[in-house]
Scaffold this motif. Structure first.
Motif, PDB file in Angstrom:
ATOM      1  N   HIS A  97       0.838  -1.183   0.000  1.00 10.52           N
ATOM      2  CA  HIS A  97       0.000   0.000   0.000  1.00 10.52           C
ATOM      3  C   HIS A  97       0.881   1.245   0.000  1.00 10.52           C
ATOM      4  O   HIS A  97       1.435   1.626   1.023  1.00 10.52           O
ATOM      5  CB  HIS A  97      -0.909   0.009   1.227  1.00 10.52           C
ATOM      6  N   GLU A 103       0.089   4.315  -0.232  1.00  9.24           N
ATOM      7  CA  GLU A 103      -0.465   5.399   0.579  1.00  9.24           C
ATOM      8  C   GLU A 103      -0.069   5.236   2.034  1.00  9.24           C
ATOM      9  O   GLU A 103       0.331   6.181   2.698  1.00  9.24           O
ATOM     10  CB  GLU A 103      -1.988   5.395   0.467  1.00  9.24           C
ATOM     11  N   SER A 135     -12.562  -0.598   6.585  1.00 11.21           N
ATOM     12  CA  SER A 135     -12.906  -0.826   5.178  1.00 11.21           C
ATOM     13  C   SER A 135     -11.837  -1.668   4.499  1.00 11.21           C
ATOM     14  O   SER A 135     -11.973  -2.038   3.333  1.00 11.21           O
ATOM     15  CB  SER A 135     -13.076   0.499   4.441  1.00 11.21           C
ATOM     16  N   TYR A 136     -10.763  -1.961   5.215  1.00 12.09           N
ATOM     17  CA  TYR A 136      -9.722  -2.880   4.752  1.00 12.09           C
ATOM     18  C   TYR A 136      -9.375  -3.813   5.906  1.00 12.09           C
ATOM     19  O   TYR A 136      -9.263  -3.373   7.056  1.00 12.09           O
ATOM     20  CB  TYR A 136      -8.452  -2.138   4.323  1.00 12.09           C
ATOM     21  N   TYR A 167      -4.645   0.062   8.367  1.00 13.58           N
ATOM     22  CA  TYR A 167      -5.996  -0.324   8.790  1.00 13.58           C
ATOM     23  C   TYR A 167      -6.624   0.777   9.648  1.00 13.58           C
ATOM     24  O   TYR A 167      -7.825   1.036   9.548  1.00 13.58           O
ATOM     25  CB  TYR A 167      -5.955  -1.640   9.558  1.00 13.58           C
ATOM     26  N   GLU A 208      -6.080   4.017   9.419  1.00 11.81           N
ATOM     27  CA  GLU A 208      -6.451   5.150   8.567  1.00 11.81           C
ATOM     28  C   GLU A 208      -7.672   4.856   7.698  1.00 11.81           C
ATOM     29  O   GLU A 208      -8.244   5.767   7.105  1.00 11.81           O
ATOM     30  CB  GLU A 208      -5.276   5.540   7.666  1.00 11.81           C
ATOM     31  N   HIS A 209      -8.076   3.593   7.604  1.00 14.34           N
ATOM     32  CA  HIS A 209      -9.197   3.231   6.733  1.00 14.34           C
ATOM     33  C   HIS A 209     -10.398   2.705   7.507  1.00 14.34           C
ATOM     34  O   HIS A 209     -11.111   1.813   7.038  1.00 14.34           O
ATOM     35  CB  HIS A 209      -8.744   2.219   5.675  1.00 14.34           C
ATOM     36  N   VAL A 219     -14.005   3.663   8.473  1.00 14.72           N
ATOM     37  CA  VAL A 219     -14.964   4.604   7.886  1.00 14.72           C
ATOM     38  C   VAL A 219     -16.367   4.311   8.423  1.00 14.72           C
ATOM     39  O   VAL A 219     -16.609   3.245   9.000  1.00 14.72           O
ATOM     40  CB  VAL A 219     -14.972   4.484   6.345  1.00 14.72           C
TER      41      VAL A 219
END
Length: 253
Positions: free
Chosen positions: A36, A38, A96-97, A212, A214-215, A217
């Motif tokens: 990843h 990002e 979301s991941y 994980y 940061e994602h 949501v």
């Protein structure tokens, strides 16, 4: 003269011991890579300040049974996150991941206002040497405070894990794991007035844990067809056909 020599030797030994303890206490700043891009851009290779550690608060509670996979005495289980969030007094969020090959095992409410979601790796070995041996598990918790989302059966000292904290954008971020090799077992943080926690039964790379984190949501933003994230797996319809009918269909004309 002998006394002078003795003092010199003693002083030299003392300096050597101080130097050794200083080197032993130092941590390694080791680079970590991940697919990843990002997450890699956002990751920080900063040696954590162990003096900022905040011990996980142990709160008397109903006994946890085989956490995080098994249920607990004070929790209610649901088939999916959406069903569980309907009982919550706040807008729920979820990852979301998740790690590759993982899927939702259960979603449940702890103490009425803490959302707990457990993911596991499907088809992974769960027995070793005749004993239950499950390592491929990730648990996520969301609630009103850091103390409640970290109130689990996990005690870092029993895993020989360190605890430390770093200053994040919205407050302190708490970690446990092995900072010398940049492995994270749990990460806890606050944002928007809520608290969140991720726990990995098998420690993951620091950059993965941050990814994980940061994602996470709002649940409403996750596609309802992503059953591995939300649960509520589709039920396969059982056919009413008889065995004779199946055999006729399989016959070659």
């Amino acid at each position: 003269m002998k006394k002078t020599i003795g003092k010199s030797i003693f002083a030299a030994i003392a300096v050597g011991l101080v130097s050794i303890s200083y080197v032993s206490a130092d941590t390694v700043d080791q680079s970590v890579s991940i697919n990843h891009s990002e997450a890699a851009a956002k990751s920080k290779n900063v040696t954590p300040n162990m003096n900022n550690a905040s011990p996980i608060k142990q709160i008397p509670r109903a006994q946890l049974v085989g956490w995080p996979l098994m249920t607990q005495d004070s929790a209610r289980n649901f088939k999916g996150i959406v069903e569980a969030t309907q009982k919550l007094p706040y807008e729920a969020e979820a990852p979301s991941y998740i790690p590759f090959g993982y899927q939702l095992y259960t979603a449940r409410l702890d103490r009425n206002d803490v959302l707990e979601v457990v993911y596991y790796k499907r088809n992974a070995p769960i027995y070793q040497a005749g004993e239950k041996f499950i390592t491929n598990v990730m648990a996520y918790r969301m609630g009103y405070s850091v103390d409640t989302v970290r109130d689990t059966a996990y005690i870092p000292a029993e895993y020989k894990d360190y605890e430390w904290s770093e200053q994040g954008e919205s407050g302190k971020v708490y970690y446990t794991g092995k900072p010398g090799v940049q492995l994270i077992r749990s990460i806890t943080w606050t944002e928007g007035g809520m608290a969140y926690s991720l726990f990995f039964l098998e420690p993951v790379k620091a950059v993965d844990a941050e990814f994980y984190k940061e994602h996470v949501v709002p649940v409403k933003n996750i596609d309802s067809s992503r059953h591995e994230l939300l649960g509520n797996y589709p039920v396969t319809k059982i056919s009413n056909k008889t065995i004779d009918e199946y055999n006729k269909e399989r016959m070659i004309p």
